[in-house]
Each structure stands twice: as C-alpha cells, then as structure tokens.
Write a protein that holds these residues in place. Structure first.
Motif, PDB file in Angstrom:
ATOM      1  N   GLY A  61       0.644  -1.300   0.031  1.00  0.00           N
ATOM      2  CA  GLY A  61      -0.218   0.021   0.053  1.00  0.00           C
ATOM      3  C   GLY A  61       0.900   1.317   0.055  1.00  0.00           C
ATOM      4  O   GLY A  61       1.993   1.192   0.496  1.00  0.00           O
ATOM      5  N   GLU A  62       0.352   2.261  -0.431  1.00  0.00           N
ATOM      6  CA  GLU A  62       1.087   3.684  -0.718  1.00  0.00           C
ATOM      7  C   GLU A  62       1.651   4.279   0.551  1.00  0.00           C
ATOM      8  O   GLU A  62       2.636   4.679   0.640  1.00  0.00           O
ATOM      9  CB  GLU A  62       0.091   4.661  -1.547  1.00  0.00           C
ATOM     10  CG  GLU A  62       0.565   4.566  -3.049  1.00  0.00           C
ATOM     11  CD  GLU A  62       1.788   4.558  -3.398  1.00  0.00           C
ATOM     12  OE1 GLU A  62       2.904   5.316  -2.870  1.00  0.00           O
ATOM     13  OE2 GLU A  62       2.297   3.912  -4.310  1.00  0.00           O
ATOM     14  N   ALA A  63       0.657   4.155   1.430  1.00  0.00           N
ATOM     15  CA  ALA A  63       1.035   4.913   2.644  1.00  0.00           C
ATOM     16  C   ALA A  63       2.366   4.284   3.287  1.00  0.00           C
ATOM     17  O   ALA A  63       3.041   4.966   4.052  1.00  0.00           O
ATOM     18  CB  ALA A  63      -0.430   4.531   3.640  1.00  0.00           C
TER      19      ALA A  63
ATOM     20  N   VAL B 211      -8.882  -2.884   0.279  1.00  0.00           N
ATOM     21  CA  VAL B 211      -8.246  -1.710   0.338  1.00  0.00           C
ATOM     22  C   VAL B 211      -7.724  -1.120   1.673  1.00  0.00           C
ATOM     23  O   VAL B 211      -6.430  -1.034   1.901  1.00  0.00           O
ATOM     24  CB  VAL B 211      -9.153  -0.538  -0.298  1.00  0.00           C
ATOM     25  CG1 VAL B 211      -8.384   0.730  -0.059  1.00  0.00           C
ATOM     26  CG2 VAL B 211      -9.507  -0.851  -1.792  1.00  0.00           C
ATOM     27  N   GLU B 212      -8.607  -1.462   2.774  1.00  0.00           N
ATOM     28  CA  GLU B 212      -8.481  -1.081   4.193  1.00  0.00           C
ATOM     29  C   GLU B 212      -7.288  -2.209   4.619  1.00  0.00           C
ATOM     30  O   GLU B 212      -6.334  -1.340   5.122  1.00  0.00           O
ATOM     31  CB  GLU B 212      -9.561  -1.305   4.929  1.00  0.00           C
ATOM     32  CG  GLU B 212     -10.755  -0.113   4.356  1.00  0.00           C
ATOM     33  CD  GLU B 212     -11.561  -0.599   3.430  1.00  0.00           C
ATOM     34  OE1 GLU B 212     -11.323  -1.818   2.976  1.00  0.00           O
ATOM     35  OE2 GLU B 212     -12.592  -0.129   3.002  1.00  0.00           O
TER      36      GLU B 212
ATOM     37  N   GLN C 210      -5.091  -3.650   3.055  1.00  0.00           N
ATOM     38  CA  GLN C 210      -3.748  -3.441   2.421  1.00  0.00           C
ATOM     39  C   GLN C 210      -2.810  -2.304   2.826  1.00  0.00           C
ATOM     40  O   GLN C 210      -1.861  -2.262   3.140  1.00  0.00           O
ATOM     41  CB  GLN C 210      -3.789  -3.722   1.068  1.00  0.00           C
ATOM     42  CG  GLN C 210      -3.772  -5.006   0.627  1.00  0.00           C
ATOM     43  CD  GLN C 210      -2.779  -5.900   1.083  1.00  0.00           C
ATOM     44  OE1 GLN C 210      -1.682  -5.423   1.162  1.00  0.00           O
ATOM     45  NE2 GLN C 210      -3.247  -6.860   1.870  1.00  0.00           N
ATOM     46  N   GLU C 211      -3.684  -1.109   3.112  1.00  0.00           N
ATOM     47  CA  GLU C 211      -2.966   0.215   3.618  1.00  0.00           C
ATOM     48  C   GLU C 211      -2.738   0.028   4.945  1.00  0.00           C
ATOM     49  O   GLU C 211      -1.503   0.360   5.448  1.00  0.00           O
ATOM     50  CB  GLU C 211      -4.195   1.268   3.705  1.00  0.00           C
ATOM     51  CG  GLU C 211      -4.523   1.834   2.146  1.00  0.00           C
ATOM     52  CD  GLU C 211      -2.977   2.311   1.503  1.00  0.00           C
ATOM     53  OE1 GLU C 211      -2.538   3.214   2.117  1.00  0.00           O
ATOM     54  OE2 GLU C 211      -2.768   1.917   0.592  1.00  0.00           O
TER      55      GLU C 211
END
Ligand SMILES: NC(=O)C1=CN([C@@H]2O[C@H](COP(=O)(O)OP(=O)(O)OC[C@H]3O[C@@H](n4cnc5c(N)ncnc54)[C@H](O)[C@@H]3O)[C@@H](O)[C@H]2O)C=CC1
Ligand SMILES: O=C(O)C(=O)COP(=O)(O)O
Length: 619
Positions: A87-89, A361-362, A364-365
């Motif tokens: 994930g990007e964060a 999504v959640e 993986q972030e």
C-alpha cells in the motif's frame, strides 16, 4: 564519501572502528551523532541513530573523522527491497527513511542477485524467502518484513542463523481475513459462485442451486486466534452455534464470546461447517487428511482461509467425490497458484478465490503501514514488537530494561577479556538478583546481550538478539541462568547481574571467585552501568570506555602512583574505586579512563612495585 540530497543535507555513515578495529562506543560531533552498533543498538546492530548534516558541515566532518581514525564510508540510507505490492501509505513511510526498490515478480535467481545490496526485504505470501536468499545476502540483510500474518514462506531457521530479524504485520488484515471467511461461508451455503457462473452462461437454474441455511447450524472454528475469534463473533451474529478447537487458546477468551473450546475430534465430528484458522506448521501440515475426513459428519462444509497445506488436497477431493464433504470454499492452496488442471479447483462443489483473504483496500493500507513501521524500527535498532524470531518485548518493558541491556553486554565483554588465552569458555552462569516475580522479569534480552558481549570480542561473528542463542549453541557455550530473590521493593527490575565464566583460567587471578570462576557483577546506578564486584572484591566503577583493574597491597601511596603515571600521559581518570579484603592487605583498584593509554604507559603501571597484577579492558 557522503551523499548530498536535494535539500542540501547528507546522511553519513561512519564506520566506527579505530585503526586497530576496536569498536568505538560512540562518536559525536556537532554535525552528526553516531552510536556504535555494538554498544547502543544491540538488537539488530544497525545503529542508525543519525541526524542530517548540512552539506557545509561535511568537509569539516571529514577532516575531524580522519583525525580520529574514523572512516566516513558512504551515504548510508538503508536500501529496502519491496518484492510484492504494498500500500502507498507504507511505501511513503519507507521512502522517507530509505532507498526503496519496488521490484515485483522477481525470479528466485533475481531475488538472490539483488539481495546482497539490501538491508531489508518486504514480502507478502507470494515470495519464498529461502536459505539461498539469506546466503546470497552475505550478512547485509538485517530485516525481513512480512506484510501480513503467515510467515510460512520465510525460512525462519536460516533467518535466525544469519542474525536476520523477521517481523510481520499480525493485526491489520485480521478483519479482512475474517470477513472473507464469512463471505465464503455464506456464498458456499447459497451456491453464489456457481449460480453466478450459470447465469452468465445464459442459464436460469433455480432448482439446481437450492442452498442450506446457516442459522442454528454448528460451526467449528479450528484455530481460535485473531482471525478465528473474529469469524466466531460474526458467525454467532448469523445465529450459528459456534465451537472451537485450539490447543493453545485460553478457554476464558472463548467463553467471553460464547464459544466452547472442544477437542479436535469433537469439533470435526459435530460440526456442519468447519472453518480453518490455524497457522501452517509441521504439526498442522495435512491435518485434514483421510483419517480426519473419516471422522467428520457426513455432508460437512469446509472453509479454508488459513493455509492450503493444512489440508491434504487429494484426500479432500476424495471426500468431495464420495459425498463425505458436501462443499468446500477455499482461498488458499498447497501450491499457489495451483496447477491449471487442479481437480480441487475445478470441482463443481468447490468455490475458490485466489488468496484474497487480506485483499481489501483497508487491510492493505493497514498492513503496509504496520510493516513499514516495524521494518523502519528494526533498521533503527529498536526491538520490534512483532518480531517473529526474537523475543517480543513491549516498548515499556524494553525502556525499563535498556540500561540493564547495556550493563549485560558490558559484563560479558569484560568477563571474556579476563580469560587467560587458550582456556576455552564452555560454561556461563548468570545470576540475576531481583525483587521481581520471575514472571515479571524477562531476561531473554539480557542473556542475549551477555552472549553478545562474550562472543564478539573473541570471534568475527556478529551477535544480536536474533541469533544469540543459536550462536552460543554453535560454539558449545552453555548459558545457565539463576535468580536470587531480593526481599525489597520490586520498583526497579534488577538489583544486580553477575556473570560467572566457569572453570577457566584468568589473566587476572583476583577475578576468580572462591569457586574458581571468573566472576564479575554489575549494577545500574543513576541509569549507568557500574562494575560492582570482581572475583571476591567489591568495587564501584562506571563502565564506560576503558577500565584498568590492578591488584596491589593496600598501603598509602600506591593509588597515587598509578594515578600519576596516567596523569603524566594525559590519560583522564573518569572513575576510581578500591576494594579490599582487609586494611593493609590486598586491594583491587578499578580505574575507569577516558583515553586508551599507550603501551608504554601500561608497561609502567605493570612495572610499578606496588602493582601485583593488572589488566586493561576495553568495553
Ligand atoms: N487468506 C489470507 O489472506 C489470510 C490468511 N491468514 C492465515 O490465517 C491463519 C490465522 O491467522 P491469525 O488468526 O492472524 O493467527 P493467530 O496466530 O492469531 O491464530 C492462530 C491460532 O491457531 C492456533 N493453533 C496453532 N496450532 C493449532 C492446531 N494444531 N490446532 C488448532 N489451532 C492451532 C494458535 O493457538 C492460534 O490461536 C494463519 O494461517 C494466517 O496465515 C491470515 C490473514 C489473511
Ligand atoms: O497474512 C496472511 O497470512 C495472508 O495469507 C495474506 O497474504 P497476502 O499478504 O495477501 O499475500
């Protein structure tokens, strides 16, 4: 060489060795401060306590460092290889701290060839981190971060042997995995996937896809950990009767959410649905085999979002074919991806997903941030709370133990320098005196640091918290621990630590206790490590950089003579203490000095008529 970033700042890595390669304890200048990996950052030894130096400070730094015999090696932003999508964060956090190389879908060969340039590697379940990878890293790889829970794709033995910490992200995908389990459970019961495929093929088969209800049915949760208990909670909300099997789960935790813990046989023989949530280990491999399927209730339905290897897939196909198992819903497979002609995947009563349990999504972030923080912390030399192959110590315990960690390493380092050349060390006895209940004092870090202190000065092995026990075992070093209970306030964790090297000769005979062991004891005073006992002599000297131990006859003038020799050579005494048996008998002088005396000075001390024996120790 130092690299200058766009912001005109540079990160410097100092190779902290003096010309004779003795590890420095610390070096600091106005521009950069660095603490030696060997003394201050014992967990992984990376010692990256750096601050940015401005580019204008660099030439001066070079000059000062050269004068001190230090080499400024290279810009040392660590390099982190991210081998699977993250994930990007999490990536953003990593990039603030390190050079990040995102290279996905590497072949095993490419991974091996890249790894020797990397300090950390981050993977998910798709990358096998084998012994070959650790060998190929040639000791540079210090952390493997598993962005998820299961670490069955990482060779933990090989990691530990090479002193590489493995950390995972154990919590951020729990809910996602539990929700996927429930999604599979419900969609299997109502034939959602099959009905969908049938409609897309132009059919309308209402009679074929009659399902079964969940309410009132018994679900057996196999493995009542984080995911298992979340599945149980949700299944109860669907009106199911939930039982669980987990040999290691506390019964009260299960009871608290209305789940009964039962035996393996009871679980599988009474359940209408069985959901698997245990890790893949040597004991759980193929746990669901022909023998297990022979015990299940006929027509049971199985969900697996744990690991494919927990199920004997051929046995499952047989059980599906003969109707023992009515349906299965599988997210995980023994080999991923499974072969295209897999009978299991193609079976009409099987619903499959391509290992999607953690793929929201959640999650993986969350996983990306969790693993980025763990890896960065580990690279900074902090002990990771999610360490898989090292003791996990909560941050508050660690900060309380921090001065004792330094004391432990220094005592080990000191004791080993008292051994007479040639006499091998086999036995180490560590005695902790503490008012704490044994359950309240985790000594694993201390033991590891004593091991590090003992082994590093006499070998070229790098020892850290990860490989300390392994390295000790390899070298035939037996470390036993004893506790002496002190009847006082348990406010401080430890009163003292004694290190005994058993049955060895000493180059400083006074360090031998009555039992013939080299004995040193230390305490933490005002947050600093002190040496408080040598052999049978009580002393008190702060354990800083160098210590001189002298045995002399206790008579006026003797202490002054040694002090004068040091003073003449501009060697500053930082601490001094005298321990004696009785007035005017033998005494031990323990002298802490800031500078390393030259050979001539040490010779003069040795030749002084007052001195019967002496030893110079580097900490
Ligand atoms: N499909 C996916 O994408 C995901 C899969 N997982 C997998 O789910 C599994 C569970 O994960 P967590 O709940 O986070 O782990 P956890 O460690 O919290 O729970 C595992 C539980 O299994 C128990 N256990 C160990 N051996 C057992 C045995 N022989 N029989 C019964 N129970 C046993 C342990 O005592 C522990 O309570 C792991 O295999 C993990 O890799 C986790 C997240 C996502
Ligand atoms: O966390 C786990 O154990 C998982 O199985 C998730 O795997 P993944 O990170 O999605 O490859």
């Amino acid at each position: 060489m130092a690299s200058v970033t766009a912001a005109g700042k540079a990160l410097l890595h100092l190779s902290a060795t003096t010309p004779d390669h003795h590890p420095l304890t610390s070096f600091s200048s106005p521009a950069v401060s660095f603490r030696s990996s060997r003394s201050r950052s014992p967990f992984l030894g990376l010692g990256l306590r750096l601050r940015l130096a401005t580019s204008s400070e660099i030439p001066a730094l070079h000059a000062r460092s050269a004068a001190r015999g230090l080499r400024i090696e290279a810009a040392a932003r660590p390099t982190i290889l991210v081998a699977e999508k993250l994930g990007e964060a999490g990536l953003a956090l990593l990039r603030e701290f390190a050079n990040v190389d995102c290279s996905y879908n590497l072949s095993p060969e490419d991974l091996c060839s890249k790894i020797s340039l990397c300090d950390a590697l981050i993977v998910r379940s798709g990358t096998k981190v084998t012994r070959e990878v650790f060998d190929a890293s040639k000791g540079r790889l210090k952390v493997v971060g598993r962005a998820g829970v299961g670490i069955d794709n990482v060779d933990l033995h090989a990691a530990t042997e090479s002193g590489c910490l493995v950390v995972n992200a154990p919590t951020a995908n729990t809910v996602a995995a539990a929700e996927h389990g429930i999604a599979l459970l419900a969609s299997m019961a109502r034939n959602i996937a099959q009905a969908d495929a049938s409609m897309k093929a132009g059919k309308w088969q209402r009679n074929k896809y009659v399902g079964v209800s969940l309410v009132g049915k018994t679900l057996a949760v196999m493995g009542f950990g984080k995911v298992g208990s979340e599945v149980a909670r949700r299944a109860k909300g669907l009106g199911m009767h939930v039982i669980a099997h987990d040999p290691y789960a506390p019964a009260d935790r299960a009871r608290a959410i209305g789940v009964e813990l039962v035996s393996f046989d009871e679980a599988i023989s009474t359940a209408d649905f069985i959901s698997l949530h245990m890790p893949m280990t040597t004991t759980t491999a193929k746990l669901f085999n022909d023998e297990a399927f022979a015990k299940v209730k006929k027509g049971v339905r199985i969900i697996n979002v744990a690991r494919g290897g927990v199920v004997d897939e051929d046995a499952l196909v047989r059980a599906l074919d003969n109707g023992t198992v009515a349906q299965a819903a599988l997210d995980v497979f023994t080999v991923e991806p499974p072969p295209k002609d897999s009978k299991l995947v193609m079976h009409e009563n099987v619903t499959v997903t391509p290992h999607l349990g953690a793929s929201t999504v959640e999650a993986q972030e969350g996983v990306a941030v969790e693993i980025a923080e763990a890896v960065i912390g580990a690279l900074k030399g902090e002990l990771a709370a999610t360490a898989v192959n090292a003791p996990m110590v909560p941050a508050e315990v660690l900060s309380e133990l921090a001065p004792y960690v330094i004391l432990a390493e220094k005592l080990g380092r000191l004791a080993v320098q008292l051994v007479a050349g040639g006499s091998g060390i086999k036995g180490v006895k560590v005695v902790y005196t503490s008012a704490r209940d044994p359950d309240d004092l985790d000594t694993r870090i201390l033991r590891a640091m004593i091991t590090k202190g003992i082994i590093e000065p006499i070998s070229n092995v790098f020892v850290n918290i990860v490989n300390a026990d392994y390295t000790a075992k390899q070298r035939g070093l037996r470390i036993s621990e004893e506790r002496i209970y002190l009847d006082s306030s348990p406010e401080v964790p430890l009163d003292s630590i004694q290190v005994h090297l058993t049955h060895v000769e000493s180059k400083f005979a006074s360090a031998l206790s009555d039992t013939g062991d080299i004995t040193v004891e230390g305490r933490v005073k005002d947050g600093y490590p002190h040496l408080t006992l040598v052999g049978s002599f009580s002393v008190d000297v702060s354990l800083e950089r160098y210590v001189i131990l002298c045995r002399n006859v206790d008579k006026p003038g003797n202490i002054g003579r040694v002090g004068r020799i040091l003073g003449e050579q501009n060697v500053n005494i930082s601490f001094m203490s005298v321990g004696r048996i009785a007035p005017r008998k033998q005494a031990i002088m323990a002298i802490g000095v800031d500078e390393e005396p030259d050979k001539e000075t040490l010779k003069k001390i040795g030749e002084s008529p007052a001195i019967e024996e002496f030893v110079f120790l580097k900490l």
